[in-house]
Scaffold this active site. Sequence first.
Site, short mmCIF file in Angstrom:
data_model
loop_
_atom_site.label_atom_id
_atom_site.label_comp_id
_atom_site.label_asym_id
_atom_site.label_seq_id
_atom_site.Cartn_x
_atom_site.Cartn_y
_atom_site.Cartn_z
N LEU A 1 0.78 -1.32 -0.07
CA LEU A 1 0.03 -0.13 -0.06
C LEU A 1 0.81 1.24 0.10
O LEU A 1 0.34 2.21 0.09
CB LEU A 1 -0.79 0.05 1.20
CG LEU A 1 -1.63 -1.34 1.55
CD1 LEU A 1 -2.42 -0.98 2.95
CD2 LEU A 1 -2.38 -1.71 0.36
N ALA B 1 2.89 4.24 -1.16
CA ALA B 1 2.87 5.12 -2.53
C ALA B 1 2.71 6.41 -2.04
O ALA B 1 2.28 6.94 -1.07
CB ALA B 1 1.65 4.94 -3.32
N THR C 1 -5.28 0.97 -8.73
CA THR C 1 -6.21 1.95 -8.41
C THR C 1 -7.27 2.40 -9.58
O THR C 1 -6.79 2.16 -10.64
CB THR C 1 -5.30 3.25 -8.08
OG1 THR C 1 -6.34 4.53 -8.20
CG2 THR C 1 -4.13 3.51 -9.08
N GLU D 1 -7.65 5.10 -10.64
CA GLU D 1 -7.12 6.16 -11.65
C GLU D 1 -6.23 5.67 -12.63
O GLU D 1 -6.01 6.44 -13.65
CB GLU D 1 -5.84 6.92 -10.80
CG GLU D 1 -6.28 7.77 -9.55
CD GLU D 1 -7.15 9.05 -10.20
OE1 GLU D 1 -6.60 9.78 -10.79
OE2 GLU D 1 -8.31 9.35 -9.64
N TYR E 1 0.66 10.23 -11.15
CA TYR E 1 0.32 9.20 -10.41
C TYR E 1 -0.18 7.98 -10.91
O TYR E 1 0.18 6.79 -10.81
CB TYR E 1 -0.74 9.55 -9.12
CG TYR E 1 -1.31 8.71 -8.32
CD1 TYR E 1 -0.66 8.21 -7.26
CD2 TYR E 1 -2.53 8.19 -8.68
CE1 TYR E 1 -1.22 6.91 -6.62
CE2 TYR E 1 -3.12 7.23 -7.90
CZ TYR E 1 -2.61 6.56 -6.72
OH TYR E 1 -3.23 5.62 -5.95
N LYS F 1 1.28 4.01 -11.38
CA LYS F 1 0.70 2.92 -10.94
C LYS F 1 0.17 1.76 -12.01
O LYS F 1 0.11 0.74 -11.82
CB LYS F 1 -0.82 3.44 -10.36
CG LYS F 1 -0.51 3.93 -8.93
CD LYS F 1 -0.47 2.87 -7.85
CE LYS F 1 -0.47 3.00 -6.44
NZ LYS F 1 -0.36 2.01 -5.61
P1 GDP Z 1 -8.57 11.22 -6.36
O1 GDP Z 1 -9.90 10.66 -6.84
O2 GDP Z 1 -7.77 10.06 -5.83
O3 GDP Z 1 -8.14 12.28 -7.02
O4 GDP Z 1 -9.14 11.90 -4.53
P2 GDP Z 1 -9.30 13.39 -4.14
O5 GDP Z 1 -9.81 13.15 -2.92
O6 GDP Z 1 -7.94 14.03 -4.07
O7 GDP Z 1 -10.12 13.95 -5.57
C1 GDP Z 1 -11.47 13.62 -5.84
C2 GDP Z 1 -11.95 14.51 -6.67
O8 GDP Z 1 -12.41 15.67 -6.24
C3 GDP Z 1 -11.12 14.91 -8.08
O9 GDP Z 1 -11.63 15.03 -9.25
C4 GDP Z 1 -10.52 16.36 -7.48
O10 GDP Z 1 -10.46 17.14 -8.77
C5 GDP Z 1 -12.16 16.77 -6.97
N1 GDP Z 1 -11.88 18.04 -6.19
C6 GDP Z 1 -12.56 19.21 -5.92
N2 GDP Z 1 -12.11 19.90 -5.10
C7 GDP Z 1 -11.08 19.39 -4.55
C8 GDP Z 1 -10.21 19.80 -3.52
O11 GDP Z 1 -10.17 21.13 -2.82
N3 GDP Z 1 -9.38 18.90 -3.08
C9 GDP Z 1 -9.16 17.70 -3.59
N4 GDP Z 1 -8.17 16.75 -3.25
N5 GDP Z 1 -10.11 17.52 -4.59
C10 GDP Z 1 -10.90 18.06 -4.84
#
Ligand code: GDP
Length: 300
Positions: free
Chosen positions: A35, A37, A82, A84, A106, A110
């Site tokens: 896990l 990363a 993932t 992603e 990322y 991955k």
């Molecule tokens: P990810 O799916 O691994 O990228 O997990 P995140 O929780 O970082 O982001 C999930 C989604 O939320 C992505 O599409 C981001 O662009 C969106 N998002 C919108 N606003 C925010 C923010 O303020 N912080 C983060 N981390 N993501 C955001």
Amino acid sequence: MHSQRKIKLHYGDMTDSMNVTALIMKIKPDEIYNLAAQSHVKVSFETPEYTANADGVGTLRVLEAVHLLGMEEKTKIYQASTSELFGLVQEVPQKETTPFYPRSPYGVAKLYGYWITKNYREAYNIFASNGILFNHESPRRGETFVTRKITLAVSRIAQGKQEKLYLGNMDSKRDWGHAKDYVECMWLILQHEKPDDFVIATGEMHTVREFCTLAFKEAGIDIEWRGTGVEEKGIDRNTGKVLIEVDPKYFRPTEVEQLMGDPTKARTLLGWNPTKTTFETLVKEMVAEDMKFVGKEEYI
Ligand code: GDP
């Protein structure tokens, strides 16, 4: 647990081959769950080389150590792949056969981890499996991931400790599950009769905006959305105060707009239940825990 001496901790670094190999030689594990990363998508645009090293080549270091030490028969390896990998999704929902199209350093790192795991399985007969996990959350989620960022902000705003929450792309859609259910599935993957690759997801998709509305509702705040794009605002229906705004600094150079997985294979072959924790229960638990956490926070 480790305070009761049931878990032994060692120092480790995925970018250090000798350290990884020495640890595996010493511990002689039956199961390895990789896990480790640099797991933040936005951060990976700022540290792409480090992310490739830790997440991509790091996976190779674990596999090659098991191979070099001749432990192919003893040690099973779980690789944390993932959603992603699907990035710019080629079909909805995404399943094990959906073509990959990563959209960040990322995701690309991955991708290497996924394929090198499959390659070592085929080349050396190692019991090495990929769990392609969709977003999984809990009250222990890192504070810069969107779910935890929201539940922390909701709690601070409700307790008068924060004025506003700034977010990026609120139209983004994710398949959010509970981390504890997903960890159970990681274990099931290594108990399966043969190594294989599995999508782990709930099969449900919600926008960041929906997560936000529900989280505020848990704190007794009714949000009304007004405006569009960077002008969109979340307003407290009772007080008229603007509580949520968009800050473009949270936008990503390339975005993953939507993710939704099809967990049929894991359900059928592993007997895993993808909807043990509902979206509503997850949001409720995260807000409740952050309400307690924020209540104890001291401000100078
Ligand atoms: P990810 O799916 O691994 O990228 O997990 P995140 O929780 O970082 O982001 C999930 C989604 O939320 C992505 O599409 C981001 O662009 C969106 N998002 C919108 N606003 C925010 C923010 O303020 N912080 C983060 N981390 N993501 C955001």
